[in-house]
Design a protein around this motif. Structure first.
Motif, PDB file in Angstrom:
ATOM      1  N   LYS A  13      12.038  -1.907 -12.768  1.00 23.83           N
ATOM      2  CA  LYS A  13      12.358  -3.153 -14.026  1.00 23.83           C
ATOM      3  C   LYS A  13      12.214  -4.704 -14.202  1.00 23.83           C
ATOM      4  O   LYS A  13      11.926  -4.552 -14.978  1.00 23.83           O
ATOM      5  N   GLU A  14      11.285  -4.576 -13.383  1.00 25.01           N
ATOM      6  CA  GLU A  14      10.289  -5.468 -14.361  1.00 25.01           C
ATOM      7  C   GLU A  14       9.198  -5.212 -14.852  1.00 25.01           C
ATOM      8  O   GLU A  14       9.423  -5.627 -16.741  1.00 25.01           O
ATOM      9  N   GLY A  15       8.931  -3.922 -15.519  1.00 28.62           N
ATOM     10  CA  GLY A  15       8.202  -2.943 -16.337  1.00 28.62           C
ATOM     11  C   GLY A  15       9.346  -2.813 -18.018  1.00 28.62           C
ATOM     12  O   GLY A  15       8.786  -3.126 -18.499  1.00 28.62           O
ATOM     13  N   GLU A  16      10.758  -2.876 -17.609  1.00 23.01           N
ATOM     14  CA  GLU A  16      11.956  -2.955 -18.848  1.00 23.01           C
ATOM     15  C   GLU A  16      12.103  -4.187 -19.035  1.00 23.01           C
ATOM     16  O   GLU A  16      11.551  -4.920 -20.528  1.00 23.01           O
ATOM     17  N   GLN A  68       0.882  -4.917 -11.392  1.00 26.06           N
ATOM     18  CA  GLN A  68       2.010  -6.254 -11.893  1.00 26.06           C
ATOM     19  C   GLN A  68       3.366  -5.569 -11.446  1.00 26.06           C
ATOM     20  O   GLN A  68       4.196  -6.171 -11.624  1.00 26.06           O
ATOM     21  N   GLY A  69       3.501  -4.561 -11.046  1.00 29.61           N
ATOM     22  CA  GLY A  69       4.470  -3.688 -10.606  1.00 29.61           C
ATOM     23  C   GLY A  69       5.374  -3.437 -11.691  1.00 29.61           C
ATOM     24  O   GLY A  69       6.709  -3.103 -11.816  1.00 29.61           O
ATOM     25  N   LEU A  70       5.107  -2.913 -12.627  1.00 31.23           N
ATOM     26  CA  LEU A  70       5.829  -3.145 -13.813  1.00 31.23           C
ATOM     27  C   LEU A  70       5.923  -1.210 -14.521  1.00 31.23           C
ATOM     28  O   LEU A  70       6.610  -0.683 -14.721  1.00 31.23           O
ATOM     29  N   VAL A  71       4.891  -0.327 -13.757  1.00 28.77           N
ATOM     30  CA  VAL A  71       5.048   1.144 -13.544  1.00 28.77           C
ATOM     31  C   VAL A  71       4.957   1.266 -11.940  1.00 28.77           C
ATOM     32  O   VAL A  71       4.113   0.951 -11.441  1.00 28.77           O
ATOM     33  N   ARG A  72       5.495   2.336 -11.583  1.00 32.24           N
ATOM     34  CA  ARG A  72       5.546   2.905 -10.232  1.00 32.24           C
ATOM     35  C   ARG A  72       4.521   4.129 -10.388  1.00 32.24           C
ATOM     36  O   ARG A  72       5.529   5.435 -11.159  1.00 32.24           O
ATOM     37  N   ARG A  73       4.275   4.620  -9.345  1.00 30.26           N
ATOM     38  CA  ARG A  73       3.245   6.453  -9.239  1.00 30.26           C
ATOM     39  C   ARG A  73       3.996   6.901  -8.902  1.00 30.26           C
ATOM     40  O   ARG A  73       4.880   6.530  -7.123  1.00 30.26           O
ATOM     41  N   GLN A  74       4.357   7.702  -8.548  1.00 24.01           N
ATOM     42  CA  GLN A  74       5.407   8.590  -7.185  1.00 24.01           C
ATOM     43  C   GLN A  74       5.052  10.063  -8.000  1.00 24.01           C
ATOM     44  O   GLN A  74       4.558  10.735  -8.911  1.00 24.01           O
ATOM     45  N   LYS A  75       5.320  11.218  -6.441  1.00 21.78           N
ATOM     46  CA  LYS A  75       4.445  12.563  -6.436  1.00 21.78           C
ATOM     47  C   LYS A  75       5.328  12.947  -7.331  1.00 21.78           C
ATOM     48  O   LYS A  75       6.769  12.778  -6.716  1.00 21.78           O
ATOM     49  N   SER A  76       5.247  14.054  -8.052  1.00 26.08           N
ATOM     50  CA  SER A  76       6.242  15.253  -8.605  1.00 26.08           C
ATOM     51  C   SER A  76       7.252  16.018  -7.952  1.00 26.08           C
ATOM     52  O   SER A  76       6.808  16.393  -6.246  1.00 26.08           O
TER      53      SER A  76
END
Length: 154
Positions: free
Chosen positions: A100-103, A79-87
């Motif tokens: 931003k949409e998640g906020e 849904q574009g609310l959270v993004r996954r990213q490698k540490s």
């Protein structure tokens, strides 16, 4: 066998059953607000509060299997609310961050929750609210202890 239970045990079981039915709106699979389940919003809010949250930390917080955590997070990513990213520190670790949409969705859900809580509070006389909250805290503590021991292992 249940015929011999003291009245207080019967009453407690009845209260537990009623409580379970009353909070179904907060169960994992039910849509709560803004097309999110209660658990998904809990995750969204945790990520927002922490700024970034390691997926491994989320497993521990939720006390569920990794596959369950992934199943709960995936719709938030889609849904574009959270993004996954490698540490940056560990290439095997995955961090979650709010978009931003998640906020925006988080703010709208908090508004929804505020209305929901207001309705609940109107059903509790103002002079009894503090006692009810304290009673619920005590009850939850007792439930956590009982569940940790296992309901039928006593």
């Amino acid at each position: 066998m249940h015929e011999k239970l003291p009245h207080s045990n019967r009453e407690m079981f009845s209260l537990l059953s009623d409580l379970s039915r009353a909070i179904r709106c907060c169960q994992q699979e039910a849509v709560f607000c803004e097309d999110l389940t209660f658990s998904q919003f809990f995750i969204l809010d945790l990520v927002a509060e922490k700024g970034q949250l390691r997926l491994s930390e989320l497993h521990r917080i939720l006390s569920v299997d990794k596959s369950t955590t992934t199943r709960l997070v995936s719709p938030l990513v889609k849904q574009g609310l959270v993004r996954r990213q490698k540490s940056n520190q560990d290439s095997r670790a995955i961090n979650l961050a709010l978009t931003k949409e998640g906020e925006s969705v988080r703010k709208r859900v908090w508004a929804c929750i505020s209305r929901f809580v207001d309705v609940i509070q109107t059903g509790i006389p103002e002079e009894k609210q503090a006692a009810v909250y304290e009673g619920v805290r005590i009850f939850l503590h007792a439930m956590r202890n009982a569940c940790a021991a296992g309901p039928c292992r006593m």
